[in-house]
Design an enzyme around this catalytic site. Structure first.
Site, PDB file in Angstrom:
ATOM      1  N   CYS A   1       2.567 -47.580  -1.715  1.00  0.00           N
ATOM      2  CA  CYS A   1       1.115 -47.721  -1.871  1.00  0.00           C
ATOM      3  C   CYS A   1       0.803 -47.631  -3.354  1.00  0.00           C
ATOM      4  CB  CYS A   1       0.364 -46.641  -1.092  1.00  0.00           C
ATOM      5  SG  CYS A   1      -1.431 -46.727  -1.319  1.00  0.00           S
ATOM      6  N   GLY A   2       0.382 -48.749  -3.941  1.00  0.00           N
ATOM      7  CA  GLY A   2       0.147 -48.803  -5.380  1.00  0.00           C
ATOM      8  C   GLY A   2      -1.073 -48.030  -5.832  1.00  0.00           C
TER       9      GLY A   2
ATOM     10  N   GLN B   1      -5.154 -43.752   3.563  1.00  0.00           N
ATOM     11  CA  GLN B   1      -3.795 -43.206   3.575  1.00  0.00           C
ATOM     12  C   GLN B   1      -3.815 -41.719   3.222  1.00  0.00           C
ATOM     13  OE1 GLN B   1      -4.106 -46.272   1.784  1.00  0.00           O
ATOM     14  NE2 GLN B   1      -2.993 -47.573   3.216  1.00  0.00           N
TER      15      GLN B   1
ATOM     16  N   CYS C   1      -6.075 -52.839  -2.582  1.00  0.00           N
ATOM     17  CA  CYS C   1      -4.668 -52.624  -2.217  1.00  0.00           C
ATOM     18  C   CYS C   1      -3.823 -52.961  -3.433  1.00  0.00           C
ATOM     19  CB  CYS C   1      -4.284 -53.491  -1.025  1.00  0.00           C
ATOM     20  SG  CYS C   1      -2.536 -53.373  -0.574  1.00  0.00           S
TER      21      CYS C   1
END
Length: 276
Positions: A75-76, A46, A219
């Site tokens: 997005c953690g 990302q 993720c």
């Protein structure tokens, strides 16, 4: 035009982070895809943009783009890297950082040991909010493809997640079921697909096929999604260690009406410049 960036990762989930406060950067979808290429670009799962806040009671705005050039809601792992980046670059000296995202606000906490805790907000199990095509909320949904029938939980952690329980994470059909379910017609905005092996009530193993990225080493929102689905199915307790291929996260949740908290590392790899 030369653009300054940092390469960072959270448990191997890797990012290019761009300060769009001291720079003025606009990237087209094609440019993002080119930069994401691991052979001809920089390479990342990302791209994260640090922007000025849209509201005076927030510190920053946080934007996330997948490797396929699409802008996504959440997005953690990226949030933890975002927190470390803004501190490292002197954009703030706070230990508690508030940011807005496409799907809502987050609070990021820099811990004394250097790890970052993210208040991920409240999970949403309503099908219309995930979104998932279903007539009513269920603990488990039956999803059929031409050759497979799977039983899964579904939740929004600011982005859509589908979680399957598997007997053995090493033999899970991630490469087969991942893309089939990501693009299934019941997920109008596609979905992230988690494959969860329950080791005990406080320990799971997880692999995630990420929407627009394919399988990643970690993720953060996927770890949160797996934990909350395991919790509502009475398979997990309120604090769980989630082992991903890239390392471990701690996820805490006290049930509906409470936010999910995720704690884990954020690593800086290098700084660079790229010509656009």
């Amino acid at each position: 035009m030369l653009v300054n960036f940092s390469k960072m990762h959270g448990l191997g989930n890797d990012f290019v982070v761009i300060d769009n406060i001291t720079q003025n950067v606009f990237l087209s979808r094609d440019q993002i895809i080119k930069l994401a290429d691991r052979h001809f670009g920089i390479g990342f799962d990302q791209l994260l943009m640090v922007e000025a806040p849209y509201s005076p009671d927030l510190d920053f705005h946080y934007r996330i783009f997948n490797a396929d050039g699409t802008e996504v809601e959440q997005c953690g792992n990226g949030a933890r890297c975002f927190a470390r980046f803004v501190r490292m670059k002197g954009l703030t000296n706070k230990h508690k950082i508030t940011v807005s995202t496409k799907s809502g606000n987050l609070t990021l906490y820099i811990e004394k040991d250097g790890q970052v805790t993210v208040n991920m907000g409240h999970p949403n199990f309503e099908p219309s909010k995930i979104p998932l095509k279903a007539t009513k909320r269920e603990l488990t949904y039956i999803i059929r493809t031409e050759e497979h029938t799977v039983f899964s939980g579904a939740v929004s952690m600011g982005n859509p997640h589908c979680v399957l329980e598997v007997d053995d994470i090493t033999t899970a059909q991630v490469d087969i079921l991942g893309p089939l379910l990501e693009n299934h017609e019941r997920f109008p905005q596609r979905a992230n697909i988690g494959f969860m092996q329950v080791i005990s009530k406080e320990h799971i193993k997880l692999r995630v096929w990420e929407r627009g990225v394919n399988e990643t080493l970690a993720c953060g929102t996927g770890a949160c999604a797996a934990m909350v689905i395991g919790f509502i199915q009475n398979k997990l307790i309120s604090t769980v260690q989630v082992d991903l291929p890239g390392g471990s996260l701690q996820i805490r949740w006290n049930g509906e009406g409470h936010p999910v908290r995720m704690t884990g590392p954020a690593e800086h790899v290098f700084d660079g410049q790229v010509a656009l």
